[in-house]
Design an enzyme around this catalytic site. Structure first.
Site, PDB file in Angstrom:
ATOM      1  CD  GLU A 143      -2.761   1.243   2.451  1.00 38.74           C
ATOM      2  OE1 GLU A 143      -3.680   2.078   2.470  1.00 38.74           O
ATOM      3  OE2 GLU A 143      -2.570   0.436   3.384  1.00 38.74           O
ATOM      4  CD  GLU A 170      -7.101   1.713   5.672  1.00 36.44           C
ATOM      5  OE1 GLU A 170      -6.392   1.067   6.445  1.00 36.44           O
ATOM      6  OE2 GLU A 170      -6.676   2.171   4.594  1.00 36.44           O
TER       7      GLU A 170
END
Length: 303
Positions: free
Chosen positions: A184, A279
């Site tokens: 990520e 998220e």
């Protein structure tokens, strides 16, 4: 945390009925479950704590009743084996799947794989091995990885090579089990090594394993480079997981500047069938804020 205390309050025996694992839980939709979302959005624990205050099982049941088909839980590795097993059984009972949890060892940002230091690599590999067992309990396929901070006394090429070699070691652990680490790029602070999609793409090509792909977090990528659809198009073949959050604020779609209707339309047209992790935080507090969040996703869900 309240969600962890739930296990102690109810116990496994009072929550799971019979060998089939059928759940003894009321329907939060009073028998009128909402339509399933077309895109596989994945909430996290705490997002609906006011609508389902009874703990993790009640939250999962509420998510399912609202039409969500997946869950993500970054901190899964820190949960007890009993709690992991409970989550796995509940997801299976509800027909939901598990999104990402984080492969973490110590402080993931400061314990950096960019350094090439053997003790950091060993910790990373050991955590990958532990993650295999956790993935079995919860039915997970994807796990988030971050390489950590810049090592400023090393050239970028050397740091990149060190990350590739470390991720190769992790892939050797995960690939035989059909598991995938998704790296990520982040925007949290300028000391982080991995910040861009093309940088992640290059590392994937270097690792050259189906167990190493990109987690494309739309919130972070909007902050770091923008031009979202064009950037996804250039790196699409290595993107295996997507996360959501509007910018500024990191809340649900419609609260910031990102045109999520267009972005989701693009992702849908690419044929993406993976999980899209929510998220982010809730823009408004309480039950009303949770209802507003669900409606925000209804508005941008691709029909």
């Amino acid at each position: 945390m309240e969600r962890r205390g739930f296990i102690k309050k109810v116990g496994l025996g009072s929550t799971l009925l019979g060998v089939s694992g059928a759940m003894s839980m009321p329907s939060f939709a009073a028998g009128k479950a909402e339509p399933t979302f077309n895109m596989d959005f994945a909430p996290h624990f705490g997002m609906f704590r006011n609508s389902a205050p009874g703990g993790i099982v009640d939250e999962l049941k509420f998510m399912a009743d609202q039409g969500f088909r997946s869950l993500e839980d970054n901190g899964m590795l820190r949960r007890s084996e009993e709690e992991q097993a409970l989550i796995g059984k509940t997801l299976e009972s509800l027909g939901m799947r598990m999104g990402v949890f984080v492969i973490e060892g110590g402080d993931n940002w400061k314990v950096s794989l960019t350094t090439g230091r053997q003790e950091f690599i060993d910790t990373f590999v050991d955590t990958c091995k532990k993650s295999v067992e956790v993935a079995k309990r919860v039915g997970a396929k994807w796990m988030t990885v971050v390489p950590g901070y810049f090592e400023r006394n090393l050239p970028m090429g050397v740091q990149t090579g060190n990350v590739i070699e470390a991720f190769k070691r992790g892939a050797e652990v995960l690939e035989p089990h059909g598991l995938v680490m998704v790296m990520e790029p982040l925007s949290d602070n300028p000391d982080l090594f991995l910040r861009h999609a093309d940088q992640s793409y290059m590392i994937c090509k270097g690792v050259d394993s189906p167990a190493c792909k990109i987690l494309y977090d739309i919130y972070h990528m909007q902050r770091n480079e923008g031009n979202l659809i064009a950037t996804m198009e250039k790196t699409w073949e290595e993107i295996a997981y997507i996360q959501i959050g509007d910018n500024p604020g990191r809340k649900e779609p419609g609260t910031g500047e990102i045109n999520y209707s267009n972005v989701f339309k693009y992702i849908h047209e690419k044929g993406f069938k993976g999980v899209m992790g929510m998220e982010h935080g809730n823009a408004s507090p309480g039950v009303d804020g949770e209802k507003a969040l669900i409606q925000a996703y209804r508005k941008v869900d691709v029909v």
